[in-house]
Design a protein around this motif. Structure first.
Motif, PDB file in Angstrom:
ATOM      1  N   LYS A 185     -10.971  28.188  33.601  1.00 23.02           N
ATOM      2  CA  LYS A 185      -9.830  28.071  32.705  1.00 23.02           C
ATOM      3  C   LYS A 185     -10.253  27.281  31.482  1.00 23.02           C
ATOM      4  O   LYS A 185     -11.080  26.365  31.572  1.00 23.02           O
ATOM      5  CB  LYS A 185      -8.654  27.368  33.393  1.00 23.02           C
ATOM      6  N   ALA A 186      -9.673  27.619  30.357  1.00 21.98           N
ATOM      7  CA  ALA A 186      -9.970  26.903  29.110  1.00 21.98           C
ATOM      8  C   ALA A 186      -8.793  27.062  28.168  1.00 21.98           C
ATOM      9  O   ALA A 186      -7.952  27.951  28.331  1.00 21.98           O
ATOM     10  CB  ALA A 186     -11.252  27.430  28.467  1.00 21.98           C
ATOM     11  N   GLY A 187      -8.728  26.193  27.189  1.00 16.68           N
ATOM     12  CA  GLY A 187      -7.652  26.286  26.221  1.00 16.68           C
ATOM     13  C   GLY A 187      -7.783  25.226  25.147  1.00 16.68           C
ATOM     14  O   GLY A 187      -8.602  24.307  25.246  1.00 16.68           O
ATOM     15  N   PHE A 188      -6.966  25.372  24.113  1.00 11.11           N
ATOM     16  CA  PHE A 188      -6.964  24.372  23.059  1.00 11.11           C
ATOM     17  C   PHE A 188      -5.575  24.299  22.427  1.00 11.11           C
ATOM     18  O   PHE A 188      -4.764  25.224  22.517  1.00 11.11           O
ATOM     19  CB  PHE A 188      -8.023  24.662  21.991  1.00 11.11           C
ATOM     20  N   ASP A 189      -5.316  23.171  21.773  1.00  9.11           N
ATOM     21  CA  ASP A 189      -4.137  22.953  20.948  1.00  9.11           C
ATOM     22  C   ASP A 189      -4.619  22.409  19.604  1.00  9.11           C
ATOM     23  O   ASP A 189      -5.387  21.440  19.568  1.00  9.11           O
ATOM     24  CB  ASP A 189      -3.186  21.941  21.588  1.00  9.11           C
ATOM     25  N   LEU A 190      -4.176  23.025  18.519  1.00  9.00           N
ATOM     26  CA  LEU A 190      -4.591  22.614  17.186  1.00  9.00           C
ATOM     27  C   LEU A 190      -3.354  22.407  16.326  1.00  9.00           C
ATOM     28  O   LEU A 190      -2.505  23.290  16.225  1.00  9.00           O
ATOM     29  CB  LEU A 190      -5.494  23.676  16.553  1.00  9.00           C
ATOM     30  N   THR A 191      -3.232  21.207  15.739  1.00  7.25           N
ATOM     31  CA  THR A 191      -2.054  20.831  14.963  1.00  7.25           C
ATOM     32  C   THR A 191      -2.447  20.421  13.559  1.00  7.25           C
ATOM     33  O   THR A 191      -3.447  19.710  13.367  1.00  7.25           O
ATOM     34  CB  THR A 191      -1.311  19.666  15.641  1.00  7.25           C
ATOM     35  N   TYR A 192      -1.661  20.882  12.585  1.00  8.98           N
ATOM     36  CA  TYR A 192      -1.788  20.386  11.210  1.00  8.98           C
ATOM     37  C   TYR A 192      -0.402  19.968  10.736  1.00  8.98           C
ATOM     38  O   TYR A 192       0.586  20.692  10.943  1.00  8.98           O
ATOM     39  CB  TYR A 192      -2.352  21.436  10.262  1.00  8.98           C
ATOM     40  N   GLY A 193      -0.313  18.752  10.112  1.00  9.13           N
ATOM     41  CA  GLY A 193       0.991  18.265   9.710  1.00  9.13           C
ATOM     42  C   GLY A 193       0.923  17.397   8.470  1.00  9.13           C
ATOM     43  O   GLY A 193      -0.122  17.269   7.810  1.00  9.13           O
ATOM     44  N   ARG A 194       2.058  16.787   8.161  1.00 11.18           N
ATOM     45  CA  ARG A 194       2.199  15.939   6.986  1.00 11.18           C
ATOM     46  C   ARG A 194       1.188  14.795   7.005  1.00 11.18           C
ATOM     47  O   ARG A 194       0.730  14.390   8.070  1.00 11.18           O
ATOM     48  CB  ARG A 194       3.623  15.378   6.923  1.00 11.18           C
ATOM     49  N   PHE A 195       0.839  14.291   5.858  1.00 15.76           N
ATOM     50  CA  PHE A 195      -0.166  13.255   5.658  1.00 15.76           C
ATOM     51  C   PHE A 195      -1.553  13.753   6.084  1.00 15.76           C
ATOM     52  O   PHE A 195      -2.392  12.997   6.563  1.00 15.76           O
ATOM     53  CB  PHE A 195       0.188  11.969   6.405  1.00 15.76           C
ATOM     54  N   ASN A 196      -1.741  15.081   5.941  1.00 15.62           N
ATOM     55  CA  ASN A 196      -3.022  15.697   6.290  1.00 15.62           C
ATOM     56  C   ASN A 196      -3.386  15.427   7.747  1.00 15.62           C
ATOM     57  O   ASN A 196      -4.554  15.229   8.101  1.00 15.62           O
ATOM     58  CB  ASN A 196      -4.136  15.204   5.368  1.00 15.62           C
TER      59      ASN A 196
ATOM     60  N   VAL B 196      -4.391  16.183  11.372  1.00 17.02           N
ATOM     61  CA  VAL B 196      -5.085  17.224  12.111  1.00 17.02           C
ATOM     62  C   VAL B 196      -5.386  16.689  13.505  1.00 17.02           C
ATOM     63  O   VAL B 196      -6.138  15.726  13.649  1.00 17.02           O
ATOM     64  CB  VAL B 196      -6.393  17.665  11.416  1.00 17.02           C
ATOM     65  N   ASP B 197      -4.766  17.284  14.508  1.00 16.35           N
ATOM     66  CA  ASP B 197      -5.003  16.910  15.903  1.00 16.35           C
ATOM     67  C   ASP B 197      -5.571  18.117  16.637  1.00 16.35           C
ATOM     68  O   ASP B 197      -5.054  19.234  16.496  1.00 16.35           O
ATOM     69  CB  ASP B 197      -3.708  16.484  16.598  1.00 16.35           C
ATOM     70  N   ALA B 198      -6.610  17.887  17.411  1.00 11.68           N
ATOM     71  CA  ALA B 198      -7.216  18.959  18.185  1.00 11.68           C
ATOM     72  C   ALA B 198      -7.455  18.475  19.607  1.00 11.68           C
ATOM     73  O   ALA B 198      -7.989  17.385  19.812  1.00 11.68           O
ATOM     74  CB  ALA B 198      -8.536  19.403  17.560  1.00 11.68           C
ATOM     75  N   GLU B 199      -7.025  19.276  20.570  1.00  8.38           N
ATOM     76  CA  GLU B 199      -7.272  18.972  21.978  1.00  8.38           C
ATOM     77  C   GLU B 199      -7.761  20.246  22.664  1.00  8.38           C
ATOM     78  O   GLU B 199      -7.241  21.336  22.407  1.00  8.38           O
ATOM     79  CB  GLU B 199      -6.004  18.464  22.663  1.00  8.38           C
ATOM     80  N   ALA B 200      -8.752  20.110  23.530  1.00  6.84           N
ATOM     81  CA  ALA B 200      -9.308  21.261  24.212  1.00  6.84           C
ATOM     82  C   ALA B 200      -9.756  20.868  25.612  1.00  6.84           C
ATOM     83  O   ALA B 200     -10.052  19.695  25.875  1.00  6.84           O
ATOM     84  CB  ALA B 200     -10.497  21.838  23.432  1.00  6.84           C
ATOM     85  N   PHE B 201      -9.783  21.858  26.519  1.00  8.30           N
ATOM     86  CA  PHE B 201     -10.252  21.601  27.881  1.00  8.30           C
ATOM     87  C   PHE B 201     -11.000  22.813  28.401  1.00  8.30           C
ATOM     88  O   PHE B 201     -10.810  23.950  27.937  1.00  8.30           O
ATOM     89  CB  PHE B 201      -9.079  21.263  28.813  1.00  8.30           C
ATOM     90  N   LEU B 202     -11.867  22.572  29.366  1.00  6.94           N
ATOM     91  CA  LEU B 202     -12.595  23.608  30.081  1.00  6.94           C
ATOM     92  C   LEU B 202     -12.688  23.199  31.536  1.00  6.94           C
ATOM     93  O   LEU B 202     -13.072  22.070  31.847  1.00  6.94           O
ATOM     94  CB  LEU B 202     -13.997  23.795  29.503  1.00  6.94           C
ATOM     95  N   SER B 203     -12.320  24.104  32.444  1.00  5.42           N
ATOM     96  CA  SER B 203     -12.384  23.844  33.874  1.00  5.42           C
ATOM     97  C   SER B 203     -13.072  25.017  34.538  1.00  5.42           C
ATOM     98  O   SER B 203     -12.751  26.179  34.241  1.00  5.42           O
ATOM     99  CB  SER B 203     -10.967  23.665  34.443  1.00  5.42           C
ATOM    100  N   ALA B 204     -14.019  24.722  35.452  1.00  4.19           N
ATOM    101  CA  ALA B 204     -14.794  25.807  36.049  1.00  4.19           C
ATOM    102  C   ALA B 204     -15.487  25.325  37.319  1.00  4.19           C
ATOM    103  O   ALA B 204     -15.784  24.129  37.464  1.00  4.19           O
ATOM    104  CB  ALA B 204     -15.847  26.318  35.061  1.00  4.19           C
ATOM    105  N   PRO B 205     -15.778  26.239  38.255  1.00 11.95           N
ATOM    106  CA  PRO B 205     -16.618  25.885  39.401  1.00 11.95           C
ATOM    107  C   PRO B 205     -18.082  25.857  38.987  1.00 11.95           C
ATOM    108  O   PRO B 205     -18.513  26.599  38.101  1.00 11.95           O
ATOM    109  CB  PRO B 205     -16.337  27.026  40.382  1.00 11.95           C
TER     110      PRO B 205
END
Length: 782
Positions: A175-186, A188-197
């Motif tokens: 499983k994998a995924g990410f969240d990417l945010t852009y907002g006021r005052f420039n 930028v937040d980025a979060e990501a994960f990877l899960s695997a056997p």
């Protein structure tokens, strides 16, 4: 835009590492096998009693939120949980550290090494002191907020409640995924994960987060900016399952915060001392204009460095083993290191009047071992023990210091420091027993014995420039015992006016906390419970500004509470979930922020209130009236009262008073949250949603106030007005939430509100909440 490109590349690389077929969004709450439709509420599984059970079946007042809910609400830090949890409040101390309250119970002291009234855990592993929780919200399955005294099951005693973050675990599927945010005052937040056997018995999960934002505070005197965010967070977990009955989870996590420390606003200049003994404050500090009612406005010295240097790393292990069908073993081990540097411009002007740096270090180790099992179908039991060892070293440095109180008998000094080193060892044994009287009634009981030994070494001292050392040397001459204090030396005097090289003391206390509960469950969807709980919060050695006498280094003893709670949880046709409780707390030796009058005038100090009480009620409603629409309403009403005065009760401006009949500081009488979301199909491959979250609370005060009409106008400066905040969101997603695009606005009315008001030295200041922000978030799961 370069930050967006860099972060997009970062999260894309991690997400593309997953090679499995696309998975739906694993909503962070655990859903029962009979998956509800969009017109039904969901069964949430919690572990508040250190076993898995439906939230509906837990005889406690608990608010649970999924990781997806936290992300949608823009919650990246513990102090933002008040958006989702009624009765939860977060404030800032005068020196910038967070303090947390549940049902009005918190601990507003600036000292790093004091145990909080609301304890925090990640996967039941303690984050012993509140500032350590900055990076807790990362790749979460859910968060559980337990209200009321805790300590019989969780290892760190607390009188307000406990927050347990449950991290997402390694999986046997990729499983994998990410969240990417852009907002006021420039932002930028980025979060990501990877899960695997990575083998037949081993799996791994990695998660990372990066937060960036330009400065949002503006200096109304010279136009400079402050408030940059520069935060990085990571976690790596390995899960080994050598056999079906045994699992070992090893986790390494860490974060670093090099953001700018938020700076307070100037509310008013009021000299601590006046008359011949006061230190003259040079013009124009005393006439500097106060801050406008603008959340972005502030003022600070142009040559000060306000960048934080805060970091934490933690290693933990969780061994779980089924010895047989009726016996389970759990071993929890944790080691953590924390460091901080929090620079604050205390005077909140552009002049070099009062600048504080609060460096500190924490090292903590904890070990818990427990067994739990069943005897037939009627009895469930648990027994265990825990050990914890903390070392906390803190130095408060105020340099420069230009206030009316910076003088001894007219002999001025320009800075000072306070050292506070504490070595804390505690151990406990605990147990619980559940007895199912019949199919409808269950009797529960749990208890813990805790022994804590706290060693202290510290003093007030000259910061190194020699001015305070010279002042105290002058004072010893006036007292008939002349001595010379070296620059950087301690300046504490005993009863004979002898200068002490260092102050050493001990606080050794023990207690027995307990909880007993009678539960009636007439059917699967109805629970009525009655609890009686005894809880404690540890005593401590606070860092007391202006302390020159050895008696002022005496500790504050532990506080205790006897809590009564009656509650119910109802589910009606899987469309409505209703929970409510009424409660009454009987307190002894409550630790509250008061005032101490010393050689340098009235200053904030921790006081022990002999007798107080709290009473209140709360109600939560989750409603899904038809397909696509979900509504939640939460409310809390709290009344607090001081029943007996402490020794020498003193108001924040130095006047003798009585606190009897007064409410606790930072305790709004009414708090509430409301959330509504409507989700509807646009096509077979696309859905849309709109939603809003409203947070409201009434006003409170930041300190125990007096009844002296002469200082009433000044004390009104320490009021914290109520407010209503409105967040909005809208977006589109795939039906299975594999991807989601959301636009959002937070505090869309740009409401001006305070998160803490303090009087330090001559300056009354406040911290403000964030102004209106808006942006977009892209979420993707494989």
């Amino acid at each position: 835009m370069k930050h967006i490109i860099q972060f997009s590349s970062f999260v894309s690389l991690l997400a593309l590492a997953g090679t499995a077929s696309a998975q739906g969004n694993n909503a962070a709450t655990t859903i029962a096998a009979d998956q509800p439709s969009q017109s039904e509420t969901q069964d949430i599984i919690v572990t508040a009693q250190k076993r898995s059970e439906r939230l509906q079946d837990a005889p406690l007042s608990i608010n649970a939120a999924s990781g997806a809910q936290l992300q949608s609400a823009g919650i990246t830090n513990t102090d933002q949980l008040q958006k989702l949890v009624p009765g939860f409040t977060a404030e800032k101390t005068a020196f910038g550290n967070p303090v947390f309250f549940i049902r009005g119970i918190g601990f507003n002291d600036t000292t790093l090494g004091v145990s909080p009234a609301v304890s925090i855990y990640i996967d039941q592993q303690p984050l012993t002191y509140s500032p350590m929780a900055r990076g807790a919200i990362l790749d979460l399955e859910r968060v559980e907020v337990l209200k009321g005294p805790q300590g019989t099951i969780f290892g760190q005693n607390s009188t307000g409640g406990a927050i347990n973050y449950i991290a997402a675990k390694p999986t046997r599927e990729v499983k994998a995924g990410f969240d990417l945010t852009y907002g006021r005052f420039n932002e930028v937040d980025a979060e990501a994960f990877l899960s695997a056997p990575i083998g037949e018995t081993l799996s791994i999960r990695a998660a990372a987060r990066k937060e960036y934002r330009d400065g949002w505070q503006t200096n109304y005197a010279n136009g400079s900016t402050n408030g940059n965010t520069d935060f990085v967070n990571g976690r790596l977990s390995l899960k080994w399952e050598p056999m079906a009955a045994v699992s070992l989870l090893l986790t390494a996590s860490g974060w670093r915060d090099r953001s700018d420390a938020q700076q307070p606003q100037l509310v008013q200049y009021t000299p601590l001392l006046t008359g011949p003994g006061a230190n003259p404050v040079p013009f124009p500090i005393d006439t500097f204009p106060t801050a406008p009612r603008n959340p972005r406005a502030g003022s600070w010295g142009p040559n000060n460095d306000f960048r934080l240097d805060n970091w934490l790393y933690q290693f933990s292990g969780d061994l779980e083993a089924d010895i047989n069908d009726n016996l389970h073993l759990a071993s929890l081990t944790s080691y953590a290191r924390y460091h901080q540097r929090v620079p604050i411009d205390i005077d909140a002007t552009i002049y070099p009047a009062a600048y504080s740096i609060g460096p500190g270090d924490i090292e903590t180790f904890s070990q818990e071992l427990r067994f739990n099992g069943k005897i037939g179908d009627a009895v469930a039991w648990m027994i265990g023990g825990n050990y914890k060892h903390d070392r906390v070293k803190e130095t408060v440095i105020v340099d420069p210091l230009t206030t009316s109180g910076a003088a001894l008998f007219g002999f001025p000094f320009s800075s000072f420091a306070i050292d506070n080193d504490q070595n804390v060892k505690s151990w406990g044994v605990f147990g619980s027993l559940d007895y199912h009287i019949n199919e409808q009634f269950t009797l529960q009981g749990s208890a813990r014995y805790t022994k804590e030994d706290r060693d202290y070494a510290g003093c007030s001292r000259d910061s190194g420039d020699g001015t305070l050392a010279a002042s105290v040397s002058f004072l010893t001459g006036l007292l008939g015992n002349p001595q010379t204090v070296a620059p950087g030396g301690c300046v504490v005097l005993d009863n004979m006016a002898n200068v002490q090289p260092i102050v050493r003391n001990q606080l050794n206390q023990d207690n027995v906390s307990f909880r007993t509960s009678l539960n009636w469950k007439p059917n699967r969807d109805t629970l009525v419970y009655a609890n009686i709980t005894k809880g404690y919060k540890s005593g401590s050695f606070p860092s007391l500004s202006g302390a020159l006498l050895v008696q002022q280094f005496e500790p504050i003893g532990q506080e205790s509470v006897l809590a009564y709670e009656l509650g119910t949880k109802l589910a009606l046709e899987r469309k409505i979930q209703l929970s409510g409780a009424v409660f009454y707390y009987d307190y002894r030796d409550k630790q509250l922020l008061g005032t101490f009058v010393g050689a340098f005038g009235p200053l904030p100090a921790l006081v022990s209130i002999p007798k107080t009480h709290v009473k209140g009620a709360e109600l939560s409603l989750a409603f899904a009236p038809f397909s696509g629409l979900s509504l939640t309403l939460n409310g809390t009403h709290i009344l607090t009262r001081v029943d007996r005065d402490p020794v020498n009760p003193t108001g924040p401006y130095g006047n003798p008073t009585s606190f009897v009949g007064h409410s606790f500081p930072l305790t709004p009488k009414w708090q509430g949250t409301a959330d509504a979301q409507y989700r509807f199909p646009v096509s077979g491959a696309l859905e849309a949603f709109v939603g809003t979250t409203i947070t409201a609370r009434t006003g409170t005060v930041s300190s125990l106030l007096s009844e002296d009409p002469a200082v009433a106008p000044l004390e009104r400066l320490l009021e914290v007005p109520g407010y209503v905040l409105i967040d909005l969101r809208a977006g589109i997603s795939s039906p299975d939430e594999q991807w989601r695009l959301e636009i959002w606005g937070r505090n869309v009315t740009n409401k001006y509100y305070s998160t803490g008001t303090s009087r330090i030295a001559d300056f009354t200041t406040r911290f403000t909440g964030m102004p209106a922000t808006f942006g977009a978030t892209l979420k993707y799961r494989m």
